[in-house]
Design an enzyme around this catalytic site. Structure first.
Site, PDB file in Angstrom:
ATOM      1  CB  THR A   1      12.296 -26.077 -19.458  1.00 44.76           C
ATOM      2  OG1 THR A   1      13.226 -27.721 -19.615  1.00 44.76           O
ATOM      3  CG2 THR A   1      12.145 -26.239 -20.896  1.00 44.76           C
TER       4      THR A   1
ATOM      5  CB  SER B   1      20.825 -23.457 -19.790  1.00 45.72           C
ATOM      6  OG  SER B   1      19.832 -24.705 -19.816  1.00 45.72           O
ATOM      7  CB  THR B   2      15.816 -24.736 -18.535  1.00 48.54           C
ATOM      8  OG1 THR B   2      14.991 -24.340 -18.621  1.00 48.54           O
ATOM      9  CG2 THR B   2      15.576 -25.664 -16.988  1.00 48.54           C
TER      10      THR B   2
ATOM     11  CB  SER C   1     -13.305 -35.986  23.608  1.00 44.44           C
ATOM     12  OG  SER C   1     -14.589 -37.267  23.408  1.00 44.44           O
ATOM     13  CB  SER C   2     -16.529 -35.005  19.317  1.00 44.16           C
ATOM     14  OG  SER C   2     -17.325 -36.430  19.253  1.00 44.16           O
TER      15      SER C   2
ATOM     16  CE  LYS D   1      -9.410 -38.525  25.708  1.00 45.63           C
ATOM     17  NZ  LYS D   1      -8.429 -38.236  25.140  1.00 45.63           N
TER      18      LYS D   1
END
Length: 471
Positions: free
Chosen positions: A100, A139-140, A317-318, A323
């Site tokens: 609504t 109507s909704t 990878s950090s 990798k």
């Protein structure tokens, strides 16, 4: 300082920003439903405007609305369809009230802009009223589900196109890899040889099947309940309007919609959304399975299967130099997990309706649109950033086949299961190749063995049968 106008509804009076095209009911809803931090999907907003445009035209043609008001409403709806006034749609996509709030947001924005076009003031509603004019005959409960289905129908074709493109690439890869023999596996254990091209062709087959499944399920979205009014009985709906509203919507937007034969059923039941969501979920499950396979076949590069190479897209990878992770299949699986979760939400929301109405369409639309769009986006990146660039490690594949115990299966018809089982056990224990053990034991001649262990023949039933007859 911001200036306000005062608007009233059945709850009371409220200050509304003086330049806002939304009204008091929209403002209340935006305060009540601060749930996702987002607003309704742009395609839902456009679909609401298309429905409102069609209702104004239909009411005018039925003699219920004068041309001046109709033209102002149509002009406003065309502006919204073109992308204007979207900032005035302030309702969260997850909202109470069965939509609504979303419907009234559209009614108020359209009414205020139409009033402005006709020389009136925002919030006056003296020339065009949100309920009496913009919501006339509606109507909704028929507007919102109809607009929701329309938005889904607009979103699905792009996702289907992405799936078709993925299928094309999979077919190309199946041809490219048709001569690559690798070890098939069942339950993560060596089985019998298979061509890498056959595996990619199987991926294509499941994608084609899921395209068909989504297309079929989407047909149900074309059945709408416009004209049903509140509960499907058509209360306050003119007979001419009832007859013409869906054809008029089709004239506004070509979606081949059809009015539900049973408008009560069309208002009560949301099984079509479950059907579409299920098709999307099934597709997501298959794509995640394919992604699992790609991760396994590319695992390594030194200590895993190492049968295929995925395109290197970013550092993995950090801490570990060099990798590279399978980030694209990983994200495709995450998309799948989200779609599966959305499907559960849609299923529960559809089940939760009571009697003449289901109040939970807003959360259904929110999750359904997300599933459609993220599926298409996920498939796009899977195709462009992964599948298209996959290469085969031919030597590695051949090495694994030649040194596998699984090829003993091809010898069974010639020496019997018991003898073959002993050879397999010895090969596992000693690490010796099956072919060497068979020759050492004098079980078969070198010529016989070469015919039987023709790996291409092992992957094609017709070829294998031909070889069996010749030996």
């Amino acid at each position: 300082m911001q200036k306000f106008r005062v608007e009233s509804d059945s709850v009371g009076s409220k200050n509304v920003p003086i330049e806002a095209y939304f009204g008091v009911q929209s403002l209340r809803a935006s305060e009540n439903f601060n749930i996702t931090g987002r607003r309704m999907h742009k395609d839902l907003i456009i679909s609401l405007a298309q429905v409102k445009k069609a209702t104004a035209i239909t009411n005018n043609e039925a003699g219920l609305m004068n041309k001046k008001i109709k033209d102002a409403i149509v002009q406003t709806c065309d502006e919204i369809i073109a992308g204007k006034l979207h900032d005035e749609f302030i309702i969260d996509p997850i909202q109470g009230g069965a939509g609504t709030s979303g419907n009234m947001n559209a009614n108020e924005v359209i009414a205020n802009r139409a009033n402005e076009i006709l020389g009136g003031k925002l919030g006056a509603y003296d020339k065009v009223h949100p309920n009496d004019h913009v919501n006339m005959g509606q109507s909704t409960n028929d507007v919102f589900p109809t607009a929701g289905k329309m938005a889904a129908l607009k979103l699905i074709p792009r996702t289907l196109e992405e799936l078709r493109k993925l299928n094309d690439v999979l077919i190309d890869k199946s041809k490219e890899f048709d001569d690559v023999i690798k070890m098939g596996r069942t339950q993560m254990q060596d089985a019998v040889p298979i061509r890498l091209g056959q595996e990619f062709h199987a991926y294509s087959s499941v994608i084609k099947r899921t395209i068909s499944r989504i297309e079929k399920a989407s047909e149900g979205l074309k059945i709408v309940n416009m004209g049903a009014s509140a509960i499907g009985t058509g209360i306050n709906v003119d007979t001419e309007y009832l007859k013409n509203i869906v054809p008029t919507i089709n004239a506004v937007v070509n979606l081949d919609l059809h009015q539900a034969e049973d408008l009560v059923d069309g208002t009560q039941n949301l099984d079509v959304f479950v059907d579409v969501s299920s098709a999307l979920k099934t597709c997501a499950v298959s794509l995640s399975k394919i992604s699992n396979d790609l991760r396994l076949m590319s695992s390594g590069p030194r200590t895993g299967f190492g049968e295929i190479n995925l395109p290197a897209k970013q550092n993995g990878s950090s801490i570990m130099p060099g990798k590279i992770n399978p980030v694209i299949p990983e994200v495709m699986s995450q998309v799948a997990f989200n779609i599966i979760g959305n499907d559960i939400t849609i299923t529960m929301a559809a089940e939760a309706g009571q009697l003449e109405l289901n109040a939970f369409e807003p959360v259904i639309f929110y999750n359904l649109y997300e599933s459609i769009e993220t599926l298409g986006n996920g498939v796009n990146t899977l195709r462009e950033n992964c599948i298209a660039g996959i290469t085969a490690n031919r030597k590695r594949c051949k090495y694994l086949v030649d040194n596998s115990v699984g090829i003993i299966t091809a010898i069974v018809p010639h020496v019997g299961y018991k003898v073959a089982a002993k050879i397999a056990a010895r090969a596992i224990a000693t690490g010796e190749p099956i072919s060497e053990l068979v020759l050492k034991e004098g079980i078969l001649t070198k010529l016989q063995l070469s015919e039987i262990l023709d790996t291409i023949a092992m992957t094609e039933p017709g070829i294998a049968a031909k070889h069996l007859m010749a030996i």
